[in-house]
Design a protein around this motif. Structure first.
Motif, PDB file in Angstrom:
ATOM      1  N   LEU A 299       0.857  -1.179   0.000  1.00  0.00           N
ATOM      2  CA  LEU A 299       0.000   0.000   0.000  1.00  0.00           C
ATOM      3  C   LEU A 299       0.898   1.234   0.000  1.00  0.00           C
ATOM      4  O   LEU A 299       1.831   1.328   0.806  1.00  0.00           O
ATOM      5  N   ILE A 300       0.608   2.203  -0.894  1.00  0.00           N
ATOM      6  CA  ILE A 300       1.443   3.391  -1.006  1.00  0.00           C
ATOM      7  C   ILE A 300       0.564   4.644  -0.939  1.00  0.00           C
ATOM      8  O   ILE A 300       0.124   5.156  -1.972  1.00  0.00           O
ATOM      9  N   PRO A 301       0.268   5.141   0.266  1.00  0.00           N
ATOM     10  CA  PRO A 301      -0.480   6.393   0.399  1.00  0.00           C
ATOM     11  C   PRO A 301       0.449   7.594   0.216  1.00  0.00           C
ATOM     12  O   PRO A 301       1.521   7.656   0.816  1.00  0.00           O
ATOM     13  N   ILE A 302       0.025   8.561  -0.605  1.00  0.00           N
ATOM     14  CA  ILE A 302       0.828   9.751  -0.894  1.00  0.00           C
ATOM     15  C   ILE A 302       0.035  10.985  -0.480  1.00  0.00           C
ATOM     16  O   ILE A 302      -1.043  11.249  -1.009  1.00  0.00           O
ATOM     17  N   GLY A 303       0.552  11.734   0.479  1.00  0.00           N
ATOM     18  CA  GLY A 303      -0.112  12.965   0.911  1.00  0.00           C
ATOM     19  C   GLY A 303      -1.484  12.717   1.497  1.00  0.00           C
ATOM     20  O   GLY A 303      -2.404  13.510   1.284  1.00  0.00           O
ATOM     21  N   GLY A 304      -1.639  11.637   2.250  1.00  0.00           N
ATOM     22  CA  GLY A 304      -2.954  11.275   2.781  1.00  0.00           C
ATOM     23  C   GLY A 304      -2.979  11.146   4.287  1.00  0.00           C
ATOM     24  O   GLY A 304      -2.225  11.804   4.995  1.00  0.00           O
ATOM     25  N   TRP A 305      -3.844  10.265   4.783  1.00  0.00           N
ATOM     26  CA  TRP A 305      -4.015  10.108   6.219  1.00  0.00           C
ATOM     27  C   TRP A 305      -4.570   8.724   6.525  1.00  0.00           C
ATOM     28  O   TRP A 305      -5.075   8.011   5.653  1.00  0.00           O
ATOM     29  N   LEU A 306      -4.483   8.368   7.782  1.00  0.00           N
ATOM     30  CA  LEU A 306      -5.047   7.111   8.287  1.00  0.00           C
ATOM     31  C   LEU A 306      -6.156   7.448   9.272  1.00  0.00           C
ATOM     32  O   LEU A 306      -5.961   8.251  10.181  1.00  0.00           O
ATOM     33  N   SER A 307      -7.307   6.857   9.067  1.00  0.00           N
ATOM     34  CA  SER A 307      -8.416   7.033  10.011  1.00  0.00           C
ATOM     35  C   SER A 307      -8.215   6.061  11.166  1.00  0.00           C
ATOM     36  O   SER A 307      -8.618   4.892  11.093  1.00  0.00           O
TER      37      SER A 307
END
Length: 385
Positions: A299-307
């Motif tokens: 998984l590669i989140p870019i400029g995001g967040w984790l709930s």
């Protein structure tokens, strides 16, 4: 501006406090000299590149050069009046400069042009310097009253699940062998973007890779200036929390349906499936990927967040065994705070979810170096944490 990352444009007059350097206007034919239509070429129709001006405005905003940002917005708006988002972002610049009268004028213009997200307006920290001013407070009261009247006139909204066809772009590498199984990257665009644009992300940055790149379009359209953008879930004051949660649940299923459909259409190496996304799409990446880690190698989140709190302990235990995470975020990001990424890293460490962390300059964007790291990381998604 807690400003919208995909920026567009609208109107009016440059405030005296921020004089702009105007381009010399092209001469116009006199009234008694009709235009020679047979002498016109496409080159005669080319004007100022407003996309460049918007990019300059956004960069200046990220660097806290608010006067420069405002100048760029105004120059762009002179070329392309009618863009509510750019009007709003210009109002934000004036708010940050403490110029209440200009902030009020351009916020009113943005609202008149179609920027109606009162929830966003009320909580936007860019207006902190002017929010307590009499003129600004009076404007918010007027806008709230108008929004209430408009809502009553349009009637109540009821959200009902439906089935429809949604476009998914599949980008194939050059000279693909129809018998060769390749890795798959599913890319989830940010709020306000679309599948067509996000599908060109790697090629726009000059990166070629031996993998399939599938980009679905988020299902919820909303206007952004002169065009339409898309969101991954319902948002706004008309959306009850129950329906917002249902939209999120349906989109989780949708992303998995995309994966199933793509695997039937191109020869995918099912042991090498990666999910990535930018901004709102990065939040979706972690939401979907941690709920179904058995489907994704990484998984590669870019400029995001984790709930935090969205996933059960059992899901995180499976994720720790099945998948890897590469968190990419810029400390200069003023749209999605960098703290969200560091908090996600600590959360993953607490739950033994293997992950790596990449910091990059440039704010809320996806630069070439991030995509280069993504491509290299996919070849061997080892992690150091």
């Amino acid at each position: 501006m807690k400003c919208f990352p995909l920026l567009v444009l609208f109107v009016l007059v440059l405030a005296p406090a921020l004089p702009a350097q105007e381009a010399e206007p092209a001469p116009e034919p006199k009234a008694d000299e009709p235009l020679d239509i047979m002498g016109v070429s496409p080159a005669d129709l080319v004007g100022v590149d407003t996309r460049k001006l918007i990019s300059e405005a956004h960069s200046a905003y990220n660097e806290k050069r608010y006067e420069d940002s405002a100048r760029a917005y105004v120059q762009a708006l002179k070329q392309n009046p009618g863009d509510s988002t750019a009007l709003y972002n210009l109002a934000c610049c004036y708010g940050l400069l403490g110029a209440e009268s200009q902030a009020v004028a351009f916020l009113q213009a943005a609202y008149d042009a179609g920027f109606r997200d009162m929830e966003h307006i009320r909580r936007d920290p860019d207006f902190a310097k002017v929010r307590e001013g009499d003129a600004f407070a009076a404007l918010i009261d007027r806008l709230d009253e108008h929004a209430a009247e408009e809502k009553a006139a349009k009637g109540d909204v009821v959200w009902i699940p439906s089935t429809r066809l949604v476009p998914v772009r599949i980008v194939k590498p050059a000279d693909v062998n129809p018998r060769e199984r390749l890795p798959l990257v599913i890319g989830l665009h940010g709020m306000g973007d679309n599948a067509e644009r996000f599908a060109t992300l790697f090629r726009r940055r000059g990166i070629e890779g031996r993998f399939f790149y599938a980009v679905p379009e988020a299902p919820y359209p909303f206007p952004i200036g002169n065009r339409v953008g898309f969101s991954w879930y319902l948002r706004g004051e008309d959306v009850p929390p129950r329906d917002a949660a249902l939209s999120h649940e349906l989109n989780t299923r949708f992303v998995l349906d995309v994966l199933d459909a793509v695997e039937k259409r191109v020869p995918v190496d099912r042991t090498q499936v990666f999910l990535t996304g930018f901004s709102q799409g990065a939040g979706m990446t972690l939401s979907v990927g941690l709920a179904h880690p058995e489907r994704f190698r990484g998984l590669i989140p870019i400029g995001g967040w984790l709930s935090v709190g969205e996933h059960s302990r059992e899901e995180l235990e499976v994720a720790a065994k099945k998948t890897r995470v590469l968190i990419c975020h810029s400390p200069e990001d003023r749209i999605v705070p960098f703290d969200g990424a560091t908090a996600a890293s600590k959360y993953f460490g607490h739950h033994d979810v293997a992950h790596d962390f990449m910091e990059y300059p440039g704010g809320h964007t996806v630069p070439k170096e991030v995509l280069e790291r993504l491509v290299e990381w996919m070849k061997n998604p080892r992690t150091t944490r």
